[in-house]
Design a protein around this motif. Structure first.
Motif, PDB file in Angstrom:
ATOM      1  N   UNK A   1       0.820  -1.273   0.023  1.00 17.72           N
ATOM      2  CA  UNK A   1       0.135  -0.054   0.126  1.00 17.72           C
ATOM      3  C   UNK A   1       0.895   1.256  -0.133  1.00 17.72           C
ATOM      4  N   UNK A   2       2.029   1.249   0.730  1.00 20.43           N
ATOM      5  CA  UNK A   2       2.630   2.375   0.844  1.00 20.43           C
ATOM      6  C   UNK A   2       3.584   2.612  -0.401  1.00 20.43           C
ATOM      7  N   UNK A   3       4.185   1.408  -0.968  1.00 19.82           N
ATOM      8  CA  UNK A   3       4.629   1.450  -2.571  1.00 19.82           C
ATOM      9  C   UNK A   3       3.833   2.287  -3.321  1.00 19.82           C
ATOM     10  N   UNK A   4       2.205   1.865  -3.513  1.00 17.06           N
ATOM     11  CA  UNK A   4       1.502   2.414  -4.485  1.00 17.06           C
ATOM     12  C   UNK A   4       1.325   3.698  -4.003  1.00 17.06           C
TER      13      UNK A   4
ATOM     14  N   UNK B   1      -1.615   7.102   7.594  1.00 16.09           N
ATOM     15  CA  UNK B   1      -2.017   5.799   7.181  1.00 16.09           C
ATOM     16  C   UNK B   1      -3.051   5.268   8.273  1.00 16.09           C
ATOM     17  N   UNK B   2      -4.040   4.504   7.844  1.00 10.45           N
ATOM     18  CA  UNK B   2      -5.071   4.092   8.868  1.00 10.45           C
ATOM     19  C   UNK B   2      -5.884   2.864   8.497  1.00 10.45           C
ATOM     20  N   UNK B   3      -6.741   2.144   9.345  1.00 11.11           N
ATOM     21  CA  UNK B   3      -7.468   1.065   8.962  1.00 11.11           C
ATOM     22  C   UNK B   3      -8.814   1.503   9.245  1.00 11.11           C
ATOM     23  N   UNK B   4      -9.845   1.330   8.080  1.00 12.19           N
ATOM     24  CA  UNK B   4     -11.193   1.826   8.290  1.00 12.19           C
ATOM     25  C   UNK B   4     -11.958   1.126   7.068  1.00 12.19           C
ATOM     26  N   UNK B   5     -13.098   0.646   7.490  1.00 17.22           N
ATOM     27  CA  UNK B   5     -14.142   0.214   6.159  1.00 17.22           C
ATOM     28  C   UNK B   5     -13.734  -0.885   5.589  1.00 17.22           C
ATOM     29  N   UNK B   6     -12.819  -1.892   6.308  1.00 19.76           N
ATOM     30  CA  UNK B   6     -12.291  -3.040   5.762  1.00 19.76           C
ATOM     31  C   UNK B   6     -11.342  -2.623   4.774  1.00 19.76           C
ATOM     32  N   UNK B   7     -10.545  -1.448   4.731  1.00 21.81           N
ATOM     33  CA  UNK B   7      -9.517  -1.147   4.193  1.00 21.81           C
ATOM     34  C   UNK B   7      -8.134  -0.857   4.764  1.00 21.81           C
ATOM     35  N   UNK B   8      -7.197  -1.044   4.505  1.00 17.96           N
ATOM     36  CA  UNK B   8      -5.852  -0.377   4.809  1.00 17.96           C
ATOM     37  C   UNK B   8      -5.538   0.655   3.726  1.00 17.96           C
ATOM     38  N   UNK B   9      -5.456   1.975   4.256  1.00 17.33           N
ATOM     39  CA  UNK B   9      -5.076   3.070   3.325  1.00 17.33           C
ATOM     40  C   UNK B   9      -3.867   3.735   3.846  1.00 17.33           C
TER      41      UNK B   9
END
Length: 333
Positions: free
Chosen positions: A178-181, A232-240
């Motif tokens: 995710x961080x790479x993207x 960065x955070x986790x929410x709504x079934x996603x890691x962002x």
């Protein structure tokens, strides 16, 4: 701390202010307060600058003069006041970095493994607020490490040498992807990354990354003239993962599509320690292209392609070996 200089007809006492400062601090407790740099924080999902604070210090020149005066006085007392010290990085320096807008964001779906999600949250907390200055690198394992229980991580699913198992910090490859993207779409320069051995459909094929402490890291570099602030955070079934800065680059990307596809198979094992594993995704090759252009000048600063070949994720079934027949059962009459 005292030396003498001689001039024609005079002798002058000279005190070393820096040495005096050291001696005073050695003889006192909590005399000075440390200045704290201004820093970014997030409020309501947007970055704000916290001013930090000034500290206190001693002025070596004033200290030297006070001691010289006291040495020639009758009460021999040196009176010295604390003076303010400014932090190395103040509000103005942070404002000049141009952290003002969301320039890239990327999300990947989390799995139904609660322990793995704990690792994602722990890494997210360490990434949020991390500032990548112009010319500096974002080194994932340095930012989120060390990957230990003492640093908040747990054992969860990982892939080691092509084998699915459990390991400390399981899930950090999702952080790497995710961080790479986020860096990929922000126009950052790719320094180091390596995709997984197998393809996981929750990640974009060919445009993902894994990590392994001691051998595989995910690093990108900020070649823009602005700072890049991470969230960065986790929410709504996603890691962002988000990157905040000033929009400097226009990024275009394309894919070759899958080629040389190799279907996954199922093999049978009679090993005593066999653990069954379902057949996964096929193996294939893929090439990802990226072009990064400066918006202000139209100059192309990155024109790259990355090719990768995934292995087929073969399944395993387990069967216990058949017991060997006794010799008398096989003997002929």
């Amino acid at each position: 701390t005292l030396t003498f200089s001689t001039d024609p007809g005079a002798v002058t006492a000279n005190f070393d202010g820096k040495k005096l400062e050291t001696e005073v601090l050695d003889r006192t407790t909590d005399l000075l307060s440390t200045a704290k740099n201004a820093y970014f924080t997030f409020e309501g999902g947007k970055p704000f600058i916290n001013a930090g604070r000034k500290g206190t210090t001693l002025d070596p020149e004033a200290l030297s003069k006070a001691f010289a005066d006291a040495a020639l006085s009758t009460d021999r007392v040196a009176k010295v006041s604390l003076v303010e010290s400014n932090p190395e990085r103040g509000v103005a320096e942070l404002e000049a970095l141009g952290v003002k807008e969301l320039v890239a964001s990327f999300s990947t779906p989390i799995t139904n493994e609660p322990v793995r999600t704990k690792n994602l949250r722990n890494a997210a907390n360490k990434i949020t607020g991390y500032l990548v200055l112009p010319g500096k690198e974002f080194d994932l394992l340095k930012v989120v490490g060390p990957v230990t229980a003492a640093n908040g991580y747990f054992n969860a699913g990982v892939v080691v040498n092509g084998v699915h198992t459990d390991g400390m910090g399981g899930g950090l490859s999702q952080v790497a992807t995710t961080t790479y993207n986020a860096g990929f779409f922000a126009g950052m320069a790719d320094v180091a990354h390596r995709p997984h051995s197998y393809h996981f459909t929750r990640y974009p094929a060919g445009r993902e990354a894994t990590v392994f402490v001691g051998s595989i890291d995910m690093i990108w570099r900020n070649d823009s003239p602005h700072g890049v602030l991470m969230r960065s955070y986790v929410a709504n079934g996603q890691y962002t993962v988000e990157a905040w800065s000033t929009k400097t680059y226009e990024v275009t990307t394309s894919s070759s599509g899958k080629y040389n596809v190799v279907p996954a198979k199922v093999t049978n094992s009679t090993a005593a320690n066999c653990a069954p594993y379902p057949r996964g995704n096929p193996g294939f090759g893929i090439t990802i292209y990226r072009k990064v252009k400066e918006i202000a000048t139209g100059k192309v600063v990155i024109d790259e392609k990355n090719s990768w070949t995934y292995r087929p994720d073969n399944g395993i079934t387990c069967n216990k070996p058949e017991p060997k027949p006794d010799a008398k059962d096989t003997a002929k009459d």
